[in-house]
Design a protein around this motif. Sequence first.
Motif, short mmCIF file in Angstrom:
data_model
loop_
_atom_site.label_atom_id
_atom_site.label_comp_id
_atom_site.label_asym_id
_atom_site.label_seq_id
_atom_site.Cartn_x
_atom_site.Cartn_y
_atom_site.Cartn_z
N MET A 80 0.78 -1.16 -0.13
CA MET A 80 -0.13 0.01 -0.17
C MET A 80 0.93 1.18 -0.06
N VAL A 81 0.44 2.08 -1.05
CA VAL A 81 1.04 3.40 -0.92
C VAL A 81 0.16 4.62 -0.11
N PHE A 82 0.61 5.20 0.78
CA PHE A 82 -0.06 6.39 1.41
C PHE A 82 0.21 7.86 0.84
N GLN A 83 -0.80 8.64 1.11
CA GLN A 83 -0.72 9.95 0.85
C GLN A 83 0.51 10.70 1.48
N SER A 84 0.54 10.36 2.64
CA SER A 84 1.82 10.93 3.61
C SER A 84 3.10 10.43 3.23
N TYR A 85 3.43 9.56 2.12
CA TYR A 85 4.58 8.81 1.88
C TYR A 85 5.07 7.71 3.03
N ALA A 86 5.30 8.36 4.42
CA ALA A 86 5.45 7.50 5.61
C ALA A 86 6.88 6.81 5.06
N LEU A 87 7.71 7.45 4.93
CA LEU A 87 9.27 7.02 4.70
C LEU A 87 9.91 7.30 6.01
N TYR A 88 11.07 6.38 6.34
CA TYR A 88 11.67 6.49 7.46
C TYR A 88 12.55 7.88 7.22
N PRO A 89 12.28 8.94 8.04
CA PRO A 89 13.37 10.16 7.82
C PRO A 89 14.88 9.84 7.83
N HIS A 90 15.28 8.95 8.85
CA HIS A 90 16.78 8.75 9.19
C HIS A 90 17.29 7.75 8.32
N MET A 91 16.43 7.19 7.33
CA MET A 91 17.04 6.22 6.34
C MET A 91 17.40 6.90 5.07
N THR A 92 18.36 6.29 4.45
CA THR A 92 18.35 6.68 2.90
C THR A 92 17.17 5.95 1.97
N VAL A 93 17.27 6.58 0.68
CA VAL A 93 16.13 6.09 0.06
C VAL A 93 16.52 4.56 -0.20
N TYR A 94 17.68 4.10 -0.41
CA TYR A 94 17.99 2.72 -0.67
C TYR A 94 17.69 2.08 0.48
N ASP A 95 17.96 2.36 1.71
CA ASP A 95 17.55 1.67 3.09
C ASP A 95 15.97 1.87 3.17
N ASN A 96 15.22 2.91 2.79
CA ASN A 96 13.80 2.67 2.90
C ASN A 96 13.09 1.57 1.98
N MET A 97 13.89 1.74 0.70
CA MET A 97 13.20 0.69 -0.20
C MET A 97 13.63 -0.81 0.07
N ALA A 98 14.76 -1.00 0.82
CA ALA A 98 15.34 -2.31 1.11
C ALA A 98 14.57 -2.69 2.46
N PHE A 99 13.90 -1.94 3.13
CA PHE A 99 13.64 -2.41 4.37
C PHE A 99 12.79 -3.50 4.54
N ALA A 100 11.47 -3.40 4.02
CA ALA A 100 10.79 -4.61 3.99
C ALA A 100 11.24 -6.13 3.67
N LEU A 101 12.21 -5.76 2.48
CA LEU A 101 13.03 -7.16 2.08
C LEU A 101 13.76 -7.70 2.99
N GLU A 111 -4.85 8.07 -2.25
CA GLU A 111 -4.52 9.38 -2.67
C GLU A 111 -3.07 9.69 -2.60
N PRO A 112 -2.42 8.89 -3.34
CA PRO A 112 -0.91 9.23 -3.65
C PRO A 112 -0.40 10.56 -3.98
N LEU A 113 -1.00 11.16 -4.76
CA LEU A 113 -0.68 12.42 -5.25
C LEU A 113 -1.36 13.83 -4.74
N SER A 114 -2.18 13.57 -3.66
CA SER A 114 -2.89 14.77 -3.12
C SER A 114 -1.97 15.71 -2.67
N ASN A 115 -0.65 15.48 -2.19
CA ASN A 115 0.32 16.53 -1.63
C ASN A 115 0.88 17.39 -2.80
#
Length: 370
Positions: free
Chosen positions: A80-101, A160-164
């Motif tokens: 699921m992709v949320f409107q609020s993005y819900a990214l981990y602020p202290h992690m890089t993009v790579y780590d954010n994407m790798a986290f669940a895996l 609503e992924p694009l609302s912001n």
Amino acid sequence: MSSVTLHQVDKRYADDVKVVSGVDLKIDAGEFVVFVGPSGSGKTTLLRMIAGLESVSGGEIYIGELLANDVHASQRGIAMVFQSYALYPHMTVYDNMAFALRMAGTPKAEVAQRVRKSAEILQITHLLERKPKAMSGGQRQRVAIGRAIVREPQVFLFDEPLSNLDAALRQNMRVELSRLHRELGTTMIYVTHDQVEAMTLAERIVVFDAGVVQQVGTPLALYESPANLFVASFLGAPKMNLLPATLRSGDAGAAQVDLPGLGTLQVAVDATRDAAGSAVTVGVRPEHLQWVVDDAGDDANTLAVRVELIEYLGDHLLAYVAAPGVADGLCLKLPGHTTPLRSGDAARVRLPATHCLLFDSAGQAFPRCA
Ligand code: ADP
Ligand code: MG
């Protein structure tokens, strides 16, 4: 990819008010379906029930052949992709994407391969070492989508992924999401309150109001043949013009209606199920109203109006006109090079019988004539 089947799905919160009622829906594997409706109509609640983030009060949800009601969110094969993005602020993009895996114990080499591939699809490879705060809203939303893609889910859910995002970026992202769907071929369910997003993205649209499905169909089918006044007014901007009227007579080929103070109108619908004298509503879209320029004497289906306001929009203009008995007046969408119109001008407007819709006193559309 999986199909998603909803059978009589209900949601009641503690106060016992149903916020989702009796939803029956079959979403095919690989389909792009958009849930659209005003704020508070139950779209997010239904999406969260499909994701397994919210319990189901009644009915069944199937992901493919699996009855999912009691299956944990992590076991549903859904991202699921949320409107609020819900990214981990202290992690890089790579780590954010790798986290669940990583959490799922995926081998390191495979994590790297899947993150790189997703980053390429989303054109964010150059951002992999950045942190979320050093990125724009659009870039963050791509990362949020990337985090869903790496999981290779059976079904994507977007709330609503694009609302912001600003208008220009929203339009870009719409094109990107369509491309993404073509590339991945995965089932996608996309929630929005924005009818433009629904019309442009969906293979099929599901219109919600007050937790109840109002109509399901292709964007064009819903636009051209709305089942009721709610769908008619919700899709399309500017909105469909609505005129209160009384049913005079009709056969299966056409109905005659009286517009109070305006005259008689012919509408190409079969209204024989209602008695003469019934209250009805005529609906006609702004682009279907015609400006009667040469007064050649054919007054059939025309109304006398007065121009109130013209908005020039380059390729087209919107003319707002006053008509007796029509509280909000009428809006016409005309080519931008139409003979100059000035506010205060008297004019005639034609409502072509084949482009008019007719709704009964309960707001349900009468069937159109072929
Ligand atoms: P939408 O996404 O279409 O804007 P929602 O699914 O968020 O609508 O909300 C539908 C209705 O359910 C709203 O009236 C909302 O107030 C209500 N609702 C949502 N979450 C809860 C909750 N946890 N408890 C009670 N009511 C809720
Ligand atoms: Mg919502």
